[in-house]
Motif scaffolding. Structure first.
Motif, short mmCIF file in Angstrom:
data_model
loop_
_atom_site.label_atom_id
_atom_site.label_comp_id
_atom_site.label_asym_id
_atom_site.label_seq_id
_atom_site.Cartn_x
_atom_site.Cartn_y
_atom_site.Cartn_z
N PRO A 153 -7.81 44.45 108.76
CA PRO A 153 -8.83 45.50 108.70
C PRO A 153 -9.26 45.83 107.27
O PRO A 153 -8.42 46.00 106.38
CB PRO A 153 -8.14 46.70 109.35
N ASP A 154 -10.57 45.87 107.05
CA ASP A 154 -11.10 46.26 105.74
C ASP A 154 -11.27 47.78 105.71
O ASP A 154 -11.01 48.47 106.71
CB ASP A 154 -12.41 45.52 105.45
N PRO A 155 -11.70 48.36 104.57
CA PRO A 155 -11.82 49.82 104.48
C PRO A 155 -12.73 50.44 105.55
O PRO A 155 -12.44 51.53 106.04
CB PRO A 155 -12.39 50.04 103.08
N TYR A 156 -13.82 49.74 105.92
CA TYR A 156 -14.71 50.30 106.92
C TYR A 156 -14.02 50.40 108.27
O TYR A 156 -14.11 51.42 108.95
CB TYR A 156 -15.98 49.45 107.06
N VAL A 157 -13.31 49.35 108.66
CA VAL A 157 -12.62 49.35 109.96
C VAL A 157 -11.53 50.42 109.98
O VAL A 157 -11.34 51.14 110.97
CB VAL A 157 -12.04 47.96 110.26
N ARG A 158 -10.80 50.56 108.86
CA ARG A 158 -9.76 51.60 108.79
C ARG A 158 -10.37 53.00 108.89
O ARG A 158 -9.81 53.89 109.54
CB ARG A 158 -8.94 51.45 107.50
N ALA A 159 -11.52 53.18 108.23
CA ALA A 159 -12.19 54.49 108.32
C ALA A 159 -12.66 54.76 109.75
O ALA A 159 -12.55 55.88 110.25
CB ALA A 159 -13.37 54.53 107.35
N GLU A 160 -13.18 53.73 110.41
CA GLU A 160 -13.63 53.86 111.80
C GLU A 160 -12.46 54.29 112.69
O GLU A 160 -12.60 55.14 113.56
CB GLU A 160 -14.19 52.51 112.28
N SER A 161 -11.32 53.71 112.46
CA SER A 161 -10.12 54.06 113.22
C SER A 161 -9.69 55.49 112.94
O SER A 161 -9.30 56.22 113.86
CB SER A 161 -8.98 53.10 112.87
N SER A 162 -9.81 55.91 111.69
CA SER A 162 -9.36 57.24 111.30
C SER A 162 -10.17 58.34 111.97
O SER A 162 -9.61 59.26 112.58
CB SER A 162 -9.44 57.39 109.78
N TRP A 163 -11.51 58.25 111.89
CA TRP A 163 -12.31 59.35 112.45
C TRP A 163 -12.38 59.31 113.97
O TRP A 163 -12.55 60.33 114.63
CB TRP A 163 -13.71 59.41 111.83
N SER A 164 -12.26 58.10 114.54
CA SER A 164 -12.36 57.98 116.00
C SER A 164 -11.01 58.18 116.70
O SER A 164 -10.96 58.33 117.92
CB SER A 164 -12.90 56.60 116.38
N HIS A 165 -9.93 58.16 115.90
CA HIS A 165 -8.56 58.28 116.44
C HIS A 165 -8.26 57.14 117.43
O HIS A 165 -7.51 57.32 118.38
CB HIS A 165 -8.35 59.64 117.11
N MET A 166 -8.87 55.98 117.16
CA MET A 166 -8.63 54.80 117.99
C MET A 166 -7.81 53.81 117.17
O MET A 166 -8.20 53.44 116.05
CB MET A 166 -9.96 54.17 118.43
N PRO A 167 -6.67 53.34 117.68
CA PRO A 167 -5.84 52.40 116.92
C PRO A 167 -6.51 51.03 116.78
O PRO A 167 -7.33 50.64 117.61
CB PRO A 167 -4.57 52.29 117.77
N ILE A 168 -6.15 50.34 115.72
CA ILE A 168 -6.67 48.99 115.45
C ILE A 168 -5.71 47.96 116.03
O ILE A 168 -4.50 48.02 115.78
CB ILE A 168 -6.84 48.75 113.95
N VAL A 169 -6.24 47.03 116.79
CA VAL A 169 -5.44 45.93 117.33
C VAL A 169 -5.99 44.64 116.76
O VAL A 169 -7.18 44.32 116.94
CB VAL A 169 -5.49 45.91 118.87
N LEU A 170 -5.15 43.91 116.05
CA LEU A 170 -5.56 42.66 115.40
C LEU A 170 -5.23 41.47 116.29
O LEU A 170 -4.08 41.27 116.69
CB LEU A 170 -4.85 42.52 114.05
#
Length: 278
Positions: free
Chosen positions: A125-142
């Motif tokens: 995850p790049d900074p944009y994807v991490r930010a998207e996860s942060s505000w949406s409270h949705m975990p990132i699955v790689l």
């Protein structure tokens, strides 16, 4: 398009429009929008976010109580918020998804989409994807095998990377996917990809047909390139003060205040004076 009567519908983009840079609805904006709905004005949230990313804002603005609607995924899905009933949806084809995954690897871009309650990405995850996860409270699955683990129905994909690289690639990819998908900037570090001919204006057309609403009754507010279609479609298209100049050129009105300065309160005062006098 110029409105021909008194507007009774307000359509709001979320990021850069309804919420501040900190991704929250300030108290004055919330109060103005609640007063608006109490007076019988219908509120519609039209966003590039997935439904799960729109629901927290919809709850704050009490769309369930007042009968509001959501246009999610940049028009790919339309939802009646109270019942969560889907009124319209459109998907990206597997062939298009396969091509996007290939092009993302070819150009060194990140690629992500939304599963149920999660963000699915094919690379670190790049900074944009991490930010998207942060505000949406949705975990990132790689998942490196993106196609194998992507949901069966994909409403939207995001390509992420450095702003200057995406700016250069936008016209190239738009031409490459002509007739297959829509590719457009929403934020500097993100290109959004929706099904062919799908944007917020199409989602609104489907909803307005369902509700028997004329565009002349509608005020639409937005701040980015993915809002241009609905700004042109509405009776009154409003661009936020923080919008790029290229977006402002399509608006009937540009706010004096940005999303961080209660620009939506300005909109309510100007176009719905009975609700919130100037």
């Amino acid at each position: 398009m110029a409105a021909t009567g008194v507007p009774n519908v307000l359509v709001l983009d979320i990021d850069g429009t309804t919420v501040t840079s900190q991704k929250c609805v300030d108290p004055d904006t919330k109060d103005a929008l609640l007063q608006l709905q109490k007076q019988g004005i219908r509120l519609i949230l039209a966003s590039g976010r997935p439904p799960e990313g729109v629901y927290p804002i919809a709850r704050q603005l009490r769309l369930q109580q007042f009968g509001g609607y959501i246009v999610a995924f940049n028009g790919s899905k339309v939802i009646e918020y109270k019942t969560k009933r889907c009124l319209y949806e459109q998907y990206l084809s597997k062939e298009t998804l396969r091509s996007l995954w290939y092009d993302a690897r070819c150009y060194g871009l990140g690629i992500m989409t939304y599963g149920k309650g999660k963000i699915i990405t094919a690379s670190e995850p790049d900074p944009y994807v991490r930010a998207e996860s942060s505000w949406s409270h949705m975990p990132i699955v790689l998942h490196e095998d993106f196609l194998k683990h992507a949901p069966k129905t994909i409403y939207q994909c995001l390509l992420t990377g450095k702003p200057e690289q995406l700016q250069a690639l936008n016209p190239l990819l738009s031409k490459l996917y002509l007739g297959k998908a829509e590719v457009f900037h929403s934020e500097p570090s993100c290109l959004e990809v929706t099904p062919c001919r799908v944007d917020k204006s199409l989602g609104l057309k489907k909803l307005f047909c369902h509700l028997d609403i004329s565009p002349s009754q509608v005020v639409c507010c937005g701040d980015s390139y993915n809002d241009i279609g609905m700004l042109r479609y509405a009776g009154v298209g409003v661009a936020m003060a923080n919008a790029p100049q290229a977006v402002k050129e399509f608006a009937d009105y540009v706010t004096c205040r940005s999303n961080d300065e209660r620009g939506i309160v300005e909109v309510v005062r100007r176009f719905f004076p009975a609700v919130l006098p100037a």
